[in-house]
Design a protein around this motif. Structure first.
Motif, mmCIF file in Angstrom:
data_model
loop_
_atom_site.group_PDB
_atom_site.id
_atom_site.type_symbol
_atom_site.label_atom_id
_atom_site.label_comp_id
_atom_site.label_asym_id
_atom_site.label_seq_id
_atom_site.Cartn_x
_atom_site.Cartn_y
_atom_site.Cartn_z
ATOM 1 N N LEU A 110 0.826 -1.207 0.000
ATOM 2 C CA LEU A 110 0.000 0.000 0.000
ATOM 3 C C LEU A 110 0.860 1.257 0.000
ATOM 4 C CD1 LEU A 110 -2.886 1.196 0.214
ATOM 5 C CD2 LEU A 110 -2.540 1.233 2.688
ATOM 6 N N LEU A 111 1.913 1.265 0.816
ATOM 7 C CA LEU A 111 2.762 2.438 0.941
ATOM 8 C C LEU A 111 3.488 2.758 -0.359
ATOM 9 C CD1 LEU A 111 3.813 4.554 2.987
ATOM 10 C CD2 LEU A 111 5.725 3.007 3.439
ATOM 11 N N SER A 112 3.935 1.717 -1.055
ATOM 12 C CA SER A 112 4.680 1.925 -2.293
ATOM 13 C C SER A 112 3.794 2.008 -3.524
ATOM 14 C CB SER A 112 5.681 0.779 -2.491
ATOM 15 O OG SER A 112 5.000 -0.458 -2.698
ATOM 16 N N LEU A 113 2.493 1.749 -3.343
ATOM 17 C CA LEU A 113 1.557 1.655 -4.478
ATOM 18 C C LEU A 113 2.048 0.627 -5.488
ATOM 19 C CD1 LEU A 113 0.744 5.442 -5.092
ATOM 20 C CD2 LEU A 113 -0.374 3.825 -3.561
ATOM 21 N N GLY A 114 2.735 -0.379 -4.989
ATOM 22 C CA GLY A 114 3.292 -1.413 -5.846
ATOM 23 C C GLY A 114 2.953 -2.789 -5.339
ATOM 24 N N SER A 115 3.977 -3.649 -5.222
ATOM 25 C CA SER A 115 3.739 -5.022 -4.800
ATOM 26 C C SER A 115 4.886 -5.510 -3.935
ATOM 27 C CB SER A 115 3.568 -5.942 -6.015
ATOM 28 O OG SER A 115 4.691 -5.858 -6.857
#
Length: 588
Positions: free
Chosen positions: A344-349
């Motif tokens: 969530l924090l990185s908007l990634g995986s």
């Protein structure tokens, strides 16, 4: 049969005139009804309530200054419903008091009172009934135009339509809980108050209040008890939600479920679930301060931003994993830590080959994962364009999917289905953060996939995985070196650094908003601008990126070399802080 007659002077609290309350108040004759036979199963070991009942028929409220309005007349029906609710409840302890507060129209005032309303006692003793008598002397003006001064928890709950709770009444200051001293004298500690709504109309009909002698760290069990019993009477303690919002959200969640099912069936995954930030929907008193909290009713969540799976899509192929799924539903996770928080924090995986080798700080559900033989976990961010909601999808991978190629193929499948759906944006697909031991990347990855996921190799070969500043600085219990050796656990509270210099954590600020993500330095300035623009939904050509140098001056990024200078200026080789500015004309 225990009997008590209320003959005391009624004291009105709340700032309005007495309006008929006082020495002329007639006495109410109330008796206590013994519980029926014990329930079957585990409930036979729990406590049922002695529920109040009137020895005579309900009195005429007009005699006490009450107007015979539709609002007051309807209270007769609510009285009977709430009495039925109380008889259905069971509790973990005996020293409990449950009582119902109801609004009544008196002149120009709408007063919240518990007089003549149902109540229940786990034990028939003087301590519990003493608090009950004190409650009968309290009246609170909850008219919409009346101020909020001198309110009690039941009045706040009724006004706001939000639950209020605390694990210990000493967490309140007297002005926020006028009956605090009485509760302490009566050996009552835990507190919970829930708004009660008509399930059909959505109108607020009252407040149900629970006081216990125990200082339970969580009241999730009690809330479930109330929800179950209220529903049988067409009542609820969950606030009404717009049908339009419900319909839009329902379609969105159905689409997510559909994709989870397709992916799990295709790859034979045992379990997939959805996480989202839990809304601040309760009021908790903690350290003598009233603050908004999530809906877990758990003291562990106080002061935190939590993620939850409750009410969100999941897909289970192996029914033996139901206990694990239920544990996830009951446990909220800190937004800033763990695999789900990282995604969530990185908007990634984020991917871990074996979560059972992580510490509880890094993966809070590790104990349950070990119990059910779950190892590989992959989490990826998902954004809804239509509702602007953010989700994290978590997939548990079987032993035959330990190869990075399978993870990359899973991402491609997710990308395909969510791009078809069009109302979703899948998390940053150019980078997967790998937590835990380094992976063997000597695989035959398809050419079109190799370029897209080139950044994976950088992070997979690092010695340690660090946590951005927003996370608490705790150590990972197992961290492997390139030689395959496992390092000793690092001291809790001590930061640990990444061995590779290629990956940095970027914190970008645009106006009052900030976004964080991991970035590969060799990718260059052009790709960094693309990533920043995407996160703030801006055009790359219409932004400038700047960083603060050692003299605290803002410097414009003009070349790839500035990326290294920005790292040095931040004082942390693993971090870049930058400012994003919009411009009127194209900058490249």
């Amino acid at each position: 049969m225990f009997r008590h007659y209320v003959n005391d002077m009624i004291t009105y609290t709340g700032g309005a005139e007495s309006s008929g309350f006082g020495s002329d108040m007639i006495s109410n004759k109330i008796s206590i009804e013994k519980p029926t036979l014990a329930f079957s199963g585990e409930e036979r070991y729990l406590t049922k309530l002695w529920v109040s009942r009137k020895a005579d028929e309900l009195y005429d409220p007009s005699q006490d200054g009450f107007e015979l309005s539709a609002d007051n007349i309807d209270q007769h029906t609510i009285h009977d419903k709430m009495k039925t609710v109380l008889k259905m409840l069971v509790f973990r302890e005996q020293q409990v008091l449950v009582q119902f507060w109801s609004p009544r129209v008196v002149g120009k005032h709408r007063l919240l009172t518990t007089i003549d309303q149902p109540f229940g006692l786990g034990l028939v003793n003087e301590e519990l009934y003493s608090y009950r008598r004190d409650s009968e002397h309290k009246f609170y003006d909850v008219h919409k135009d009346h101020g909020t001064e001198d309110l009690s928890p039941p009045a706040r709950v009724f006004r706001l339509g939000l639950p209020e709770w605390t694990s210990n009444i000493t967490n309140y200051v007297p002005k926020d809980f006028p009956q605090k001293e009485c509760a302490i004298r009566c050996n009552l500690n835990g507190y919970l108050a829930l708004p009660v709504f008509n399930l059909t109309t959505g109108s607020r009909v009252g407040v149900i209040e629970l006081l216990t002698s125990s200082k339970h760290p969580s009241y999730a069990y009690e809330v479930q008890q109330f929800q179950r019993a209220l529903k049988t009477q067409n009542l609820t303690c969950d606030g009404p939600v717009s049908d339009v919002i419900n319909e839009g959200r329902r379609n969105e969640l159905e689409k997510i479920f559909s994709v989870l099912r397709i992916v799990c069936d295709y790859y034979r995954l045992s379990l997939a679930q959805t996480w989202a930030v839990s809304s601040l929907s309760t009021i908790a008193s903690h350290e003598q301060v009233l603050r908004m909290s999530c809906n877990s009713f758990d003291s562990r969540c106080l002061g935190k931003v939590c993620m939850s799976t409750c009410g969100l899509p999941y897909y289970v192929k192996d029914l033996a994993l139901w206990p694990f799924l239920e544990a996830c539903m009951e446990r909220h996770l800190d937004k800033f830590c763990g695999l789900v928080g990282r995604a969530l924090l990185s908007l990634g995986s984020c991917y871990c080959e074996d979560v059972t080798k992580l510490s509880e700080e890094e993966y809070p559900l590790v104990h349950f994962a070990r119990m059910h033989g779950l190892t590989g976990s992959f989490a990826i961010h998902l954004h809804s364009v239509e509702t602007n909601d953010d989700y994290v999808l978590e997939f548990f991978l079987p032993s035959h999917m330990k190869d990075i190629k399978h993870v990359l193929n899973l991402v491609q499948l997710l990308k395909h289905y969510f791009e078809v759906a069009s109302q979703f944006e899948l998390g940053d697909k150019s980078f997967i953060e790998v937590v835990g031991p380094p992976m063997d990347l000597c695989v035959n990855i398809e050419p079109d996939t190799m370029d897209t996921f080139s950044d994976v190799q950088d992070i997979a070969r690092t010695d340690f995985v660090d946590v951005p500043d927003e996370c608490s600085s705790t150590s990972v219990s197992t961290a492997s070196t390139e030689g395959g050796e496992t390092s000793k656990p690092l001291e809790q509270g001590r930061k640990y650094k990444r061995a590779s210099k290629n990956m940095v954590y970027v914190k970008a600020t645009y106006g009052e908003n900030s976004k964080g993500f991991w970035f590969s330095i060799p990718s260059g300035l052009w790709k960094l601008k693309n990533k920043v623009a995407k996160r703030f939904k801006l055009k790359r050509q219409m932004i400038r990126l700047k960083y603060w140098d050692e003299d605290n001056d803002l410097i414009l990024f003009s070349s790839n070399d500035d990326l290294e200078f920005a790292k040095i200026a931040s004082g942390n080789n693993n971090r870049i802080n930058l400012i994003c500015e919009g411009v009127r004309h194209r900058v490249d």
